[in-house]
Design a protein around this motif. Structure first.
Motif, PDB file in Angstrom:
ATOM      1  N   GLY A 101      40.600  36.446  33.567  1.00  0.00           N
ATOM      2  CA  GLY A 101      41.425  36.284  34.770  1.00  0.00           C
ATOM      3  C   GLY A 101      41.569  34.824  35.170  1.00  0.00           C
ATOM      4  N   ARG A 154      41.275  44.215  34.454  1.00  0.00           N
ATOM      5  CA  ARG A 154      40.907  44.447  33.052  1.00  0.00           C
ATOM      6  C   ARG A 154      39.498  45.011  32.871  1.00  0.00           C
ATOM      7  N   ARG A 159      48.679  39.445  35.226  1.00  0.00           N
ATOM      8  CA  ARG A 159      47.801  39.538  36.401  1.00  0.00           C
ATOM      9  C   ARG A 159      46.421  38.961  36.093  1.00  0.00           C
ATOM     10  N   GLU A 160      45.785  38.461  37.147  1.00  0.00           N
ATOM     11  CA  GLU A 160      44.464  37.879  36.955  1.00  0.00           C
ATOM     12  C   GLU A 160      43.376  38.960  36.917  1.00  0.00           C
ATOM     13  N   ASP A 161      43.651  40.114  37.531  1.00  0.00           N
ATOM     14  CA  ASP A 161      42.607  41.144  37.645  1.00  0.00           C
ATOM     15  C   ASP A 161      43.033  42.423  36.912  1.00  0.00           C
ATOM     16  N   SER A 170      44.948  32.620  35.558  1.00  0.00           N
ATOM     17  CA  SER A 170      45.189  31.876  36.798  1.00  0.00           C
ATOM     18  C   SER A 170      45.457  30.399  36.513  1.00  0.00           C
ATOM     19  N   SER A 207      36.112  40.054  31.901  1.00  0.00           N
ATOM     20  CA  SER A 207      37.445  40.155  32.510  1.00  0.00           C
ATOM     21  C   SER A 207      37.654  39.083  33.584  1.00  0.00           C
ATOM     22  N   SER A 208      36.587  38.673  34.255  1.00  0.00           N
ATOM     23  CA  SER A 208      36.718  37.600  35.246  1.00  0.00           C
ATOM     24  C   SER A 208      37.088  36.286  34.569  1.00  0.00           C
ATOM     25  N   GLU A 224      30.895  43.807  32.535  1.00  0.00           N
ATOM     26  CA  GLU A 224      31.886  44.414  33.437  1.00  0.00           C
ATOM     27  C   GLU A 224      31.220  45.386  34.414  1.00  0.00           C
ATOM     28  N   ASN A 251      31.071  44.970  38.473  1.00  0.00           N
ATOM     29  CA  ASN A 251      31.548  46.013  39.392  1.00  0.00           C
ATOM     30  C   ASN A 251      30.464  46.416  40.373  1.00  0.00           C
ATOM     31  N   ARG A 264      31.736  45.103  43.822  1.00  0.00           N
ATOM     32  CA  ARG A 264      32.404  46.217  44.512  1.00  0.00           C
ATOM     33  C   ARG A 264      31.400  47.190  45.098  1.00  0.00           C
ATOM     34  N   VAL A 316      31.761  36.124  35.119  1.00  0.00           N
ATOM     35  CA  VAL A 316      31.896  36.140  36.577  1.00  0.00           C
ATOM     36  C   VAL A 316      31.002  35.093  37.259  1.00  0.00           C
TER      37      VAL A 316
END
Lengths: 170, 110
Positions: free
Chosen positions: B59, A131, A127-129, B63, B55-56, A70, A74, A78, B22
């Motif tokens: 997700g 977490r 929701r897909e995001d 979806s 988490s991806s 994770e 990120n 991001r 991911v």
């Protein structure tokens, strides 16, 4: 002249060195380009080191891989906004007190205190995001974020996992 | 890390070998959506050989579940190890998905 001992970031925090002079310690530092395909290999490397230093199996197979994955996601998606020219640095410190992972990117950082969305509410669970940070918090003992002051400003996320006491209490 | 798809009756079984994270989530998504496009409607994702999911990856499962349901199809999961069960419980995704103990039970559940 006595050798200068480098300060060792520890899961025990900045006060003291409870591990003692005979403790086995490991430090690992990697620097990689921004490429999410590298995350699996980095996670595998760190999890293996934790296992070799006798962290409990569940921590090595769940907490370390997911929390680190994770933080790396990120940092790359991001922090560095998927720019392959930007780098991510990973520092891992393992000692008898626990394991500290620092993930550094070239982004501006974010306010950890305001990121408190609960992905488990009925509205959010579909929701897909949303977490990533939740999992980092739930799977580690501490999540911190700070800006590295020296040189160019860098965004650092530090994850701490304390080593559980032995089952027999010894 | 790889995804293998096999047909068992009218159910498409997807084996996730390695991690679902991911770096590879889009590959899984595309493979399942391609089968959905071809007319398949029943999907079972088997995690017997899966290390961990981030988490991806979670997700993408959410979806896919939505997209399959929109086409009147069903997505079910099977063979979660203890770590994956913990992950689904932490995120409460165990309340969103129908999860079978193993592949055979998953196939029987359709």
């Amino acid at each position: 002249m006595a050798p200068v001992r480098e300060r060792w970031p520890s899961a025990a925090g900045s006060t003291g060195d409870p591990a003692g002079p005979d403790a086995v310690r490991l430090a690992l530092q990697l620097e990689v380009p921004t490429d999410v395909r590298l995350i699996g290999r980095i996670v595998q490397l760190v999890s293996r080191q934790a296992r070799e230093l006798e962290f409990p199996a569940a921590i090595c197979s769940l907490n370390v891989p997911v929390a680190l994955s994770e933080a790396l996601s990120n940092a790359m998606l991001r922090g560095n906004k998927e720019d392959p020219a930007k780098r991510v640095r990973i520092r891992v410190m393992v000692d008898p007190a626990g394991l500290v992972m620092e993930i550094t990117d070239e982004g501006r950082g974010f306010d950890l205190e305001t990121c408190t969305q609960d992905p488990t509410t009925p509205a959010n669970v579909v929701r897909e995001d949303g977490r990533g940070l939740f999992l980092m918090r739930r799977l580690t003992d501490r999540v911190e974020r700070y800006t590295e002051a020296h040189g160019l400003a860098r965004n650092v996320v530090r994850l701490t996992i304390k080593r559980p006491p032995p089952a027999d209490g010894s | 890390m790889s995804f293998t798809m096999t047909k068992h009756g009218n159910v498409v079984v997807v084996d996730v070998d390695g991690q679902l994270i991911v770096g590879n989530r889009q590959e899984l998504k595309q493979k399942v959506l391609d089968e959905l496009e071809k007319g398949e409607r029943k999907f079972l994702i088997d995690f017997a050989r899966t290390g961990y999911i981030d988490s991806s990856g979670l997700g993408v499962l959410v979806s896919l579940s939505k997209k399959i349901r929109e086409q009147a199809g069903e997505l079910r999961l099977a063979d979660l190890n203890d770590d994956l069960k913990t992950l689904f419980e932490l995120t409460k995704l165990d309340t969103l998905f129908q999860i079978a103990d193993n592949r055979d039970r998953g196939l029987e559940s359709f």
